[in-house]
Design a protein around this motif. Structure first.
Motif, short mmCIF file in Angstrom:
data_model
loop_
_atom_site.label_atom_id
_atom_site.label_comp_id
_atom_site.label_asym_id
_atom_site.label_seq_id
_atom_site.Cartn_x
_atom_site.Cartn_y
_atom_site.Cartn_z
N ALA A 169 0.93 -1.38 0.00
CA ALA A 169 -0.01 0.19 -0.33
C ALA A 169 0.56 1.43 -0.12
O ALA A 169 1.87 1.30 0.92
CB ALA A 169 -1.34 0.34 0.70
N VAL A 170 0.57 2.28 -0.92
CA VAL A 170 0.72 3.53 -0.10
C VAL A 170 0.04 4.66 0.39
O VAL A 170 -0.94 4.59 0.12
CB VAL A 170 1.20 4.36 -2.45
CG1 VAL A 170 1.26 6.01 -2.02
CG2 VAL A 170 1.98 2.94 -2.81
N LEU A 171 0.20 4.80 1.49
CA LEU A 171 -0.18 6.24 1.99
C LEU A 171 -0.31 7.20 1.96
O LEU A 171 1.10 7.94 1.77
CB LEU A 171 -0.52 5.98 3.77
CG LEU A 171 -0.59 4.50 4.16
CD1 LEU A 171 0.02 4.38 5.89
CD2 LEU A 171 -1.67 4.06 4.02
N LEU A 172 -1.53 8.12 1.17
CA LEU A 172 -0.87 9.57 0.69
C LEU A 172 -1.54 10.54 1.92
O LEU A 172 -2.64 10.96 2.10
CB LEU A 172 -1.57 10.12 -0.62
CG LEU A 172 -0.93 9.23 -1.70
CD1 LEU A 172 -1.13 10.03 -3.57
CD2 LEU A 172 0.58 9.34 -1.70
N ILE A 173 -0.56 10.95 2.68
CA ILE A 173 -0.91 11.33 4.59
C ILE A 173 -0.89 13.16 4.38
O ILE A 173 -1.64 13.74 5.33
CB ILE A 173 -0.01 10.69 5.07
CG1 ILE A 173 1.34 11.12 5.49
CG2 ILE A 173 -0.62 9.75 5.02
CD1 ILE A 173 1.93 11.03 6.24
N GLY A 174 -0.74 13.64 2.94
CA GLY A 174 -0.56 14.87 3.91
C GLY A 174 0.55 15.76 4.57
O GLY A 174 1.40 15.00 4.63
N GLN A 175 -0.46 16.51 5.19
CA GLN A 175 0.48 17.01 6.63
C GLN A 175 0.71 16.14 8.48
O GLN A 175 0.89 16.32 8.84
CB GLN A 175 -0.44 18.54 6.92
CG GLN A 175 0.50 19.36 5.70
CD GLN A 175 1.64 19.20 4.78
OE1 GLN A 175 2.88 20.13 5.67
NE2 GLN A 175 2.11 19.59 3.76
N PRO A 209 3.32 10.70 9.78
CA PRO A 209 3.11 8.92 9.21
C PRO A 209 2.51 8.26 10.31
O PRO A 209 3.68 8.37 11.47
CB PRO A 209 4.51 9.40 9.15
CG PRO A 209 5.26 10.28 8.39
CD PRO A 209 4.76 11.36 9.70
N PRO A 210 2.36 7.44 10.03
CA PRO A 210 1.77 6.37 11.41
C PRO A 210 3.32 5.91 11.40
O PRO A 210 4.35 5.76 11.31
CB PRO A 210 1.01 4.99 10.14
CG PRO A 210 0.66 5.69 9.46
CD PRO A 210 1.49 7.47 8.72
N ASP A 211 3.73 5.05 13.16
CA ASP A 211 4.57 4.75 13.18
C ASP A 211 4.68 2.92 12.57
O ASP A 211 3.42 2.52 12.81
CB ASP A 211 5.21 4.27 15.27
CG ASP A 211 4.69 5.75 15.38
OD1 ASP A 211 5.20 6.85 14.94
OD2 ASP A 211 3.76 5.96 16.29
N ASP A 229 7.46 -2.75 5.49
CA ASP A 229 7.48 -2.59 4.71
C ASP A 229 6.96 -2.54 3.36
O ASP A 229 7.07 -2.23 2.28
CB ASP A 229 9.32 -3.59 4.17
CG ASP A 229 10.24 -3.65 5.16
OD1 ASP A 229 10.49 -2.11 6.05
OD2 ASP A 229 11.27 -4.34 4.56
N SER A 230 6.25 -3.35 3.58
CA SER A 230 4.68 -3.56 2.04
C SER A 230 4.23 -2.43 2.65
O SER A 230 3.56 -2.26 1.33
CB SER A 230 3.92 -5.14 2.78
OG SER A 230 3.37 -4.90 3.33
N ILE A 231 3.72 -1.28 3.72
CA ILE A 231 3.45 0.27 3.42
C ILE A 231 4.09 1.59 3.49
O ILE A 231 5.24 1.18 3.95
CB ILE A 231 2.43 0.37 4.70
CG1 ILE A 231 1.73 -1.53 4.10
CG2 ILE A 231 1.72 1.11 4.20
CD1 ILE A 231 0.59 -1.40 5.54
N ILE A 232 4.26 2.13 2.73
CA ILE A 232 5.12 3.53 2.09
C ILE A 232 3.68 4.85 2.42
O ILE A 232 2.46 5.24 1.86
CB ILE A 232 6.01 3.75 1.42
CG1 ILE A 232 6.59 4.72 1.16
CG2 ILE A 232 4.76 3.66 0.11
CD1 ILE A 232 7.94 4.92 0.03
N ALA A 233 3.80 5.76 3.95
CA ALA A 233 3.44 6.63 3.65
C ALA A 233 4.15 7.90 2.89
O ALA A 233 5.58 7.90 3.37
CB ALA A 233 3.18 7.79 4.51
N MET A 234 3.42 8.52 2.06
CA MET A 234 4.15 9.98 1.33
C MET A 234 3.09 11.21 1.60
O MET A 234 2.24 10.97 1.62
CB MET A 234 4.19 9.75 0.16
CG MET A 234 4.91 8.38 -0.31
SD MET A 234 6.53 8.26 0.18
CE MET A 234 7.29 10.42 -0.44
N ARG A 235 3.73 12.43 1.47
CA ARG A 235 2.58 13.85 2.01
C ARG A 235 1.95 13.49 0.60
O ARG A 235 0.12 13.89 0.45
CB ARG A 235 3.98 14.71 1.91
CG ARG A 235 4.41 14.77 3.31
CD ARG A 235 4.47 15.78 4.42
NE ARG A 235 4.95 16.10 5.85
CZ ARG A 235 4.59 15.57 6.57
NH1 ARG A 235 3.09 15.97 6.43
NH2 ARG A 235 5.09 15.46 7.51
#
Length: 421
Positions: A288-294, A297-299, A303-309
């Motif tokens: 998964a890719v999480l687009l999280i804005g401001q 990022p989750p703690d 490795d299978s999940i990345i968080a990007m702004r």
């Protein structure tokens, strides 16, 4: 060469289609000026356009509590109109009047209620742009309108009740728009015949319905000057914005991921959206890719999940196996164009209606925001990913949308209007 003022308020989903039009109009030799929130000044000036601050400021972009009030399913639209649009109507009028001096045309989004007043006062034509089918509240085309009594949200009754929705909306919003009638009177402008939010909001010159025919087709009760153009796409890619090297490495390292995003507005009030999404992704054994804005990022992400702004949707969505989003029309359009199955979690405004329409296309499923829990997400995403009919239908719809050219059609109509003027 004509001087054109483009004005809009709201999220990036409201701004980006105007930028797409502005770039094309400039390419055709016109001078384009933006009047919008001061928060967008750097974005506009980086693209080389003249910028004018137009109040109200979009402070909700940095205020989660304010955004939560604006995005409330039942009361969000009323809050926006009463406490944001109409509360700043005189300031909006003054700012836009300053920006529109010597203009040949004003192009505005629905929320800029002062644009019509400025155009009429200056005696210049104006074009209304609408980005989603709900804007027309057509009796011939079933809509889901938040804030109305729950009976109007029932799919089985929606078509039967549709003819009453517009009249009910007029009654419910009558008190919201008193400042508009009052300011028109003070400016010496003719009284409106109807409600400026419902049936008397359309330009007599041109109304651009800037969405694809896959969402809605023109109806007999649309305004006479309405023209369906298709979506107008822009997400920063035209300015050279690319996926980060970190994200590119992640995408290349395994199977296509699920992309989770809440656009540029709802992301300010995510609740447990990202936490439940992480749980569902792990249970499904997916990336998964999480687009999280401001948001922080989750703690301890695996490795299978990345968080990007942020990532340009036009570049990230084609790499996804599915997209989970809030149903804003800009996000919806990008996901449809990418040919991705979608799971929509509508917050407010046009989002429930967009979700309903995309679900009827056979490319999407919907979870009400209050029911967005990992167990339900696992069930709905599992069906989206395992049943090939969703991917097949999404691919067909994507091909149709990619064959459209909303920017060209819109700009051709704008130039025709300039020629007549």
């Amino acid at each position: 060469m004509s001087r054109i003022v483009l004005t809009t308020i709201g999220s990036l989903g409201d701004l980006h289609p105007k930028i797409a039009i502005a770039i094309e109009l400039r390419h055709r030799g016109h001078e384009v000026v933006f009047a919008t929130h001061q928060e967008y000044q750097d974005r506009i000036e980086t693209l080389g356009f003249e910028f004018h601050r137009m109040r109200p400021d979009n402070t909700a972009l940095h205020d989660p509590q304010e955004m939560a009030r604006m995005m409330d399913l039942k009361t969000g639209t009323e809050y926006v109109v009463r406490n944001w649009v109409c509360a700043s109507l005189r300031e909006t009028y003054a700012d836009l009047m300053n920006a529109a001096q010597n203009a040949d045309l004003i192009i505005n989004g629905e929320g800029v209620l002062a644009a019509r007043l400025v155009a009429e006062k200056l005696g210049i034509p104006w074009v209304l742009t609408v980005l989603q089918p709900l804007a027309f509240l057509s009796a011939k085309d079933a809509s889901v309108a938040p804030g109305l009594p729950s009976i109007f949200q029932l799919p089985g009754l929606n078509v039967v009740a549709q003819s009453a929705i517009r009249q009910l909306a007029k009654v419910m919003t009558q008190s919201w728009v008193k400042p508009i009638h009052q300011l028109r009177q003070e400016l010496g402008l003719p009284a409106l015949k109807g409600n400026p939010l419902v049936d008397d909001k359309y330009s007599p010159h041109l109304v651009l319905a800037m969405f694809s025919s896959v969402l809605a087709k023109p109806q007999l009760d649309w305004p006479d000057k309405a023209m369906l153009t298709g979506f107008a796409f822009y997400d920063g890619s035209a300015g050279g914005q690319k996926l980060s090297p970190e994200l590119v490495r992640f995408l290349n390292a395994g199977e296509p991921p699920i992309v989770f995003t809440l656009g540029s507005a709802a992301v300010m009030d995510p609740g447990r959206f990202y936490l439940e999404s992480i749980q569902a992704t792990q249970a499904l054994n997916r990336r998964a890719v999480l687009l999280i804005g401001q948001n922080v990022p989750p703690d301890h992400l695996p490795d299978s999940i990345i968080a990007m702004r942020y990532a340009p949707y036009s570049q990230i969505f084609p790499s996804a196996c599915a997209v989970v989003h809030q149903g804003g029309v800009g996000t919806t359009a990008q996901a449809l164009r990418a040919g991705c199955p979608t799971l929509i979690v509508p917050y407010s405004h046009d989002q429930p209606d967009n979700a309903s329409r995309v679900q009827r296309l056979g490319t999407s499923k919907t979870i009400p925001r209050k029911q967005y829990q990992a167990k339900r997400v696992i069930k709905e995403l599992g069906e989206l990913l395992e049943n090939p009919k969703y991917a097949a239908q999404a691919s067909q719809v994507g091909a149709r949308i990619r064959s459209e050219n909303g920017v060209k059609i819109a700009c051709d109509a704008i130039e025709q209007q300039l020629h007549h003027a």
